[in-house]
Design a protein around this motif. Sequence first.
Motif, PDB file in Angstrom:
ATOM      1  N   VAL A  53      32.479  32.668  40.090  1.00 18.05           N
ATOM      2  CA  VAL A  53      33.901  33.006  40.213  1.00 18.05           C
ATOM      3  C   VAL A  53      34.637  31.906  40.973  1.00 18.05           C
ATOM      4  CG1 VAL A  53      35.480  34.570  41.430  1.00 18.05           C
ATOM      5  CG2 VAL A  53      33.615  35.495  40.065  1.00 18.05           C
ATOM      6  N   ALA A  82      37.121  31.511  43.539  1.00 21.17           N
ATOM      7  CA  ALA A  82      37.683  32.397  44.556  1.00 21.17           C
ATOM      8  C   ALA A  82      38.727  31.665  45.389  1.00 21.17           C
ATOM      9  CB  ALA A  82      36.575  32.936  45.450  1.00 21.17           C
ATOM     10  N   ALA A 102      37.202  40.011  43.661  1.00 22.71           N
ATOM     11  CA  ALA A 102      36.491  39.288  42.604  1.00 22.71           C
ATOM     12  C   ALA A 102      34.977  39.431  42.690  1.00 22.71           C
ATOM     13  CB  ALA A 102      36.856  37.805  42.656  1.00 22.71           C
ATOM     14  N   GLU A 136      29.950  40.378  40.479  1.00 23.03           N
ATOM     15  CA  GLU A 136      31.339  40.128  40.130  1.00 23.03           C
ATOM     16  C   GLU A 136      31.998  41.466  39.848  1.00 23.03           C
ATOM     17  OE1 GLU A 136      34.265  37.807  36.962  1.00 23.03           O
ATOM     18  OE2 GLU A 136      32.098  37.912  36.574  1.00 23.03           O
ATOM     19  N   THR A 164      34.368  43.845  37.983  1.00 21.19           N
ATOM     20  CA  THR A 164      34.988  43.956  36.666  1.00 21.19           C
ATOM     21  C   THR A 164      35.389  45.414  36.444  1.00 21.19           C
ATOM     22  OG1 THR A 164      33.063  44.576  35.328  1.00 21.19           O
ATOM     23  CG2 THR A 164      33.299  42.217  35.884  1.00 21.19           C
ATOM     24  N   HIS A 171      37.939  37.034  46.781  1.00 20.42           N
ATOM     25  CA  HIS A 171      39.034  37.383  45.883  1.00 20.42           C
ATOM     26  C   HIS A 171      39.381  36.270  44.903  1.00 20.42           C
ATOM     27  CE1 HIS A 171      39.231  40.101  49.285  1.00 20.42           C
ATOM     28  NE2 HIS A 171      39.963  40.910  48.556  1.00 20.42           N
ATOM     29  N   ARG A 172      40.026  36.684  43.818  1.00 20.62           N
ATOM     30  CA  ARG A 172      40.617  35.749  42.864  1.00 20.62           C
ATOM     31  C   ARG A 172      42.132  35.991  42.854  1.00 20.62           C
ATOM     32  NH1 ARG A 172      37.132  38.483  38.688  1.00 20.62           N
ATOM     33  NH2 ARG A 172      36.638  36.364  38.016  1.00 20.62           N
ATOM     34  N   ALA A 177      43.086  37.592  37.401  1.00 26.03           N
ATOM     35  CA  ALA A 177      42.563  38.922  37.092  1.00 26.03           C
ATOM     36  C   ALA A 177      43.317  39.552  35.930  1.00 26.03           C
ATOM     37  CB  ALA A 177      42.657  39.819  38.326  1.00 26.03           C
TER      38      ALA A 177
END
Length: 265
Positions: A106, A108, A173, A222, A224, A247-248, A253
């Motif tokens: 990811v 991030a 995330a 991750e 989802t 986090h993303r 997202a």
Amino acid sequence: MVTAESVLEAQTTAKEFADLFAHRRWVHRTQPFPHVYARDVFVPEFYQRLTDDLARLRAESPGLFGKVAANYSADGVRLTDVPKDSALAVFASRPWHDLVAGIAGVTATGDVEGSVHHHAPGAPYGWPHNDLNPAWFPGEPPGPDEVRLPGGAVDIKTGHRADGVVARATVRAVAVLFYFGNPDWQHGDGGETALYDHLGENGRAPQLTLIPPLNNSLILFEVTPRTWHTFAGGNTKDRNSIVMWVHRTKAEAVDRFGGDRIVYW
């Protein structure tokens, strides 16, 4: 000796951080959803420091521990409130953030949210959830050697803040649950983390996988729309863990999952 303080400093070398780990095999599992499971995560000396610092924090600063959330049986202390000289602060460090994000694949943001959780014996079963929740962090995005923790000027769940206060919307995330400081766990002791591949009728899910709260072990995945999990309850002994997320950006997202899949508080 590697210390929590040195891990948190920008000049920490990759070798110093790597020396905290026992270098056991971390197993990637695909069912009921992709996740990583690991035993004997840290070397015994550092793991003991984590356990000792948890006991010290509860003994010396009991006022920091409060109810984690409404209708949730754990009390806890936020990583934001963990003393920076504590070994527990490693979970709020940039090297840990980058390790977690890298394992999950990811990109991030450098934003970290989490708490030390404690479930007293006899805690009830939780509710299935996927953790695909928003989080607002104060200030500009952190630099490549920084992390940003939640700030009191910004409500992490809603983004509410005073006029002129800068905040950024992110989405969880990667989730990590690290188990430590617990009595030796045996089958039947309860307190596992339950994983599911779908929700059943009335919001309950068929139980597929139970992760026991074995000391110095973790689960990482991750986040989802289908990462359904919960605290299985029924623990006969104290159950301690670190529960945390990196986090993303919200835009990423939404692009990946769709805005309607984000679960607002």
